[in-house]
Design a protein around this motif. Structure first.
Motif, short mmCIF file in Angstrom:
data_model
loop_
_atom_site.label_atom_id
_atom_site.label_comp_id
_atom_site.label_asym_id
_atom_site.label_seq_id
_atom_site.Cartn_x
_atom_site.Cartn_y
_atom_site.Cartn_z
N ASP A 42 0.81 -1.17 -0.09
CA ASP A 42 -0.01 -0.04 -0.10
C ASP A 42 0.88 1.22 -0.04
OD1 ASP A 42 -2.44 -1.54 -0.02
OD2 ASP A 42 -2.65 -1.09 2.14
N PHE A 43 1.91 1.38 0.74
CA PHE A 43 2.80 2.46 0.82
C PHE A 43 3.45 2.56 -0.59
CE2 PHE A 43 7.50 3.82 1.00
CZ PHE A 43 7.24 5.10 1.65
N LYS A 44 4.02 1.64 -1.25
CA LYS A 44 4.34 1.90 -2.68
C LYS A 44 3.34 2.32 -3.57
CE LYS A 44 8.06 1.36 -3.48
NZ LYS A 44 9.26 2.27 -3.33
N LEU A 45 1.89 1.58 -3.55
CA LEU A 45 0.97 2.03 -4.46
C LEU A 45 0.66 3.81 -4.40
CD1 LEU A 45 -1.03 1.70 -6.58
CD2 LEU A 45 -2.67 0.60 -4.66
N GLU A 47 2.67 5.88 -3.13
CA GLU A 47 3.93 6.45 -3.37
C GLU A 47 3.78 6.95 -5.17
OE1 GLU A 47 8.10 6.12 -2.31
OE2 GLU A 47 7.71 4.65 -3.76
N THR A 48 3.19 5.96 -5.53
CA THR A 48 2.94 6.07 -7.24
C THR A 48 1.88 6.87 -7.42
OG1 THR A 48 4.12 3.98 -7.36
CG2 THR A 48 2.88 4.99 -9.46
N ARG A 49 0.80 6.98 -6.78
CA ARG A 49 -0.54 7.77 -6.95
C ARG A 49 0.23 9.39 -6.57
NH1 ARG A 49 -4.40 4.12 -3.41
NH2 ARG A 49 -5.38 2.75 -5.03
N ASP A 50 1.11 9.65 -5.82
CA ASP A 50 1.60 10.95 -5.33
C ASP A 50 2.50 11.12 -6.40
OD1 ASP A 50 -0.39 10.99 -3.50
OD2 ASP A 50 1.11 10.14 -2.02
#
Length: 189
Positions: A42-45, A47-50
């Motif tokens: 979830d952290f990596k997802l 991060e990619t959204r941002d």
């Protein structure tokens, strides 16, 4: 002005070489042996959204460009749709969609890119580029996912620097099988 955010998978001894398994490095793919759990994913997802744009060194870019265009789903669609900037003195063309090659003075080119951006320009991997950005005070945030393993050899994230670089720990948490997420920002003064 945009922010340069460096995100890295590192071992306890700060090796950042080939966490995804794309090379002949003897520990290639070492992150896949340790579960980062749903929180890590979830952290990596998020991060990619941002992320507004990706900034990559040539070696990381070529590894990503060989894999990501065929990845589908939310994560793959976001990664493939983002503007990508690759720092290289040797590439003449870049086939991965939305890619611009930055040539010349890295510090000047990245500074111009940062001035034009409004959001996060995220650097994945790219240890040589990261070392240059750190040495020239161009990193606004450093996100480390520290995996509980000592690799003993391989390309390390931090190289020799002339000046001390003070950072402030903004966030930390443990996910999965003991993977630390550490988020550092530049310290004031």
């Amino acid at each position: 002005m945009g922010r340069i955010v460096v995100t890295e998978f590192v071992s306890l001894d700060m090796v950042a070489e080939d966490p995804g398994g794309d090379s002949n490095y003897k520990h290639a793919g070492w992150t896949f042996k340790i579960e980062q759990g749903q929180e890590g994913a979830d952290f990596k997802l998020q991060e990619t959204r941002d992320t507004e744009a990706l900034l990559l060194g040539r070696v990381t870019y070529q590894g990503f460009a060989a894999v990501w265009p065929s990845v589908t789903g939310e994560f793959g669609d976001m990664f493939n749709g983002l503007p990508k900037y690759v720092v290289s003195s040797t590439l003449d063309k870049a086939d991965w969609n939305n890619t611009t090659i930055l040539k010349g003075d890295v510090v000047k080119e990245v500074s111009k890119l940062r001035q034009k951006a409004r959001g996060n320009i995220v650097v994945h991997g790219s240890t040589q580029l990261v070392q240059t950005l750190l040495a020239n005070d161009l990193v606004d945030e450093l996100r480390l996912m520290v995996f509980p393993v000592v690799l003993g050899s391989g390309r390390r994230l931090f190289g020799e620097m002339e000046d001390l670089k003070r950072l402030h720990l903004a966030e930390s948490k443990t996910v999965g099988d003991g993977v630390l997420i550490l988020i550092y920002r530049r310290a004031a003064g």
